[in-house]
Design an enzyme around this catalytic site. Structure first.
Site, mmCIF file in Angstrom:
data_model
loop_
_atom_site.group_PDB
_atom_site.id
_atom_site.type_symbol
_atom_site.label_atom_id
_atom_site.label_comp_id
_atom_site.label_asym_id
_atom_site.label_seq_id
_atom_site.Cartn_x
_atom_site.Cartn_y
_atom_site.Cartn_z
ATOM 1 N N LEU A 114 0.876 -1.162 0.000
ATOM 2 C CA LEU A 114 0.000 0.000 0.000
ATOM 3 C C LEU A 114 0.915 1.213 0.000
ATOM 4 O O LEU A 114 1.871 1.263 0.774
ATOM 5 C CB LEU A 114 -0.897 0.023 1.246
ATOM 6 C CG LEU A 114 -1.964 -1.068 1.357
ATOM 7 C CD1 LEU A 114 -2.648 -0.986 2.716
ATOM 8 C CD2 LEU A 114 -2.987 -0.953 0.240
ATOM 9 N N ASP A 115 0.648 2.183 -0.851
ATOM 10 C CA ASP A 115 1.550 3.327 -0.873
ATOM 11 C C ASP A 115 1.420 4.134 0.415
ATOM 12 O O ASP A 115 0.528 3.908 1.229
ATOM 13 C CB ASP A 115 1.358 4.185 -2.129
ATOM 14 C CG ASP A 115 0.012 4.866 -2.200
ATOM 15 O OD1 ASP A 115 -0.569 5.160 -1.151
ATOM 16 O OD2 ASP A 115 -0.457 5.123 -3.323
#
Length: 271
Positions: A114-115
């Site tokens: 997940l960024d």
């Protein structure tokens, strides 16, 4: 392993002992399961109490749900907060995932990414085979996201998301999409909407790119579900081990060997 074919082997561990050690039930209860035909070894139903297995290689399921026999494998759910990078050691010294793994002696790794601006459900494990299946888009593992986006999303926009359209790296469509809420705000440009998207795509930052393409840039994004796992009430920044039921559901999913989305690319998802 010959037990799955109904003949006992002098080698290996008795099936009921292995399952009792794995915490499935007592030996007596497991023996009843065997007699009732509720247990499979490598896909074959076993009904003989003398069945022996190799816990290191044989795959067991009870009532269709996979059982974890290797107690050295660890499966952890993290509600990743924003500002954290999805790596165990960030080369630039930015906040990474190590702070969330100190409670476990095993060396854990994240499944997919997940960024930094995206929060939500991230799986940490030392099970490399399972991690490969879950992160690879060809297996079609679905993820559910809640996106707060700019502007008022219409029914037509939802239809566009599920019907599909082209991005610069090819066509894309949501498996499911629905509008959860819309707010007009108190001034010009302050309207926003909450949209739920279900995707199996593994393409980079796909939710953000999809919503930008339909005219509603993402302001906040959280992943609420990964395959059979739900974030539930786990607070941001907290991690916990999966329950026995969750582990079983995840392992059952990982043992499915028919890729479901051959058109997707081979990259691990990053959202």
């Amino acid at each position: 392993m010959t037990g799955a074919e109904g003949t006992a082997s002098a080698e290996g561990v008795r099936l009921q002992k292995a399952l009792a050690n794995a915490g499935v039930a007592s030996r007596r209860v497991i023996e009843q399961y065997i007699v009732e035909g509720r247990i499979r070894v490598n896909g074959r139903t076993v009904t003989e109490l003398g069945t022996r297995i190799d816990p290191d290689s044989d795959l067991i399921d009870v009532d269709g749900t996979a059982v974890q026999l290797d107690v050295s494998k660890r499966y952890v759910m993290l509600n990743k907060p924003t500002g954290i990078y999805s790596t165990m050691r960030d080369e630039k010294g930015r906040p990474d995932l190590r702070r969330f793994t100190k409670d476990w002696p095993e060396r854990l790794y994240n499944v997919g990414r997940l960024d930094a601006e995206t929060s939500g459900l991230l799986i940490l494990t030392n099970d490399g085979d399972l991690a490969h299946v879950l992160a690879h888009p060809s297996f079609g593992v679905t993820k559910v996201y809640i996106a707060k986006v700019a502007g008022t999303v219409t029914a037509q926009t939802i239809a566009t998301l599920t019907r599909g359209f082209d991005l610069e790296d090819g066509p894309i469509k949501a498996d499911k999409a629905r509008l959860l809420d819309a707010s007009k705000g108190s001034g010009p440009g302050s309207a926003s909407s909450l949209v739920e998207l279900t995707l199996h795509s593994g393409r980079n930052r796909i939710v953000r790119r999809m919503m930008a393409a339909v005219g509603h840039p993402v302001e906040e994004l959280v992943r609420r579900q990964f395959g059979p796992l739900h974030l539930g009430t786990l607070p941001a920044g907290k991690a916990r081990e999966l329950t026995k039921i969750e582990r079983g559901a995840l392992l059952t999913l990982s043992r499915q060997d028919s890729p479901a989305a051959a058109g997707d690319d081979d990259k691990q998802e990053t959202e």
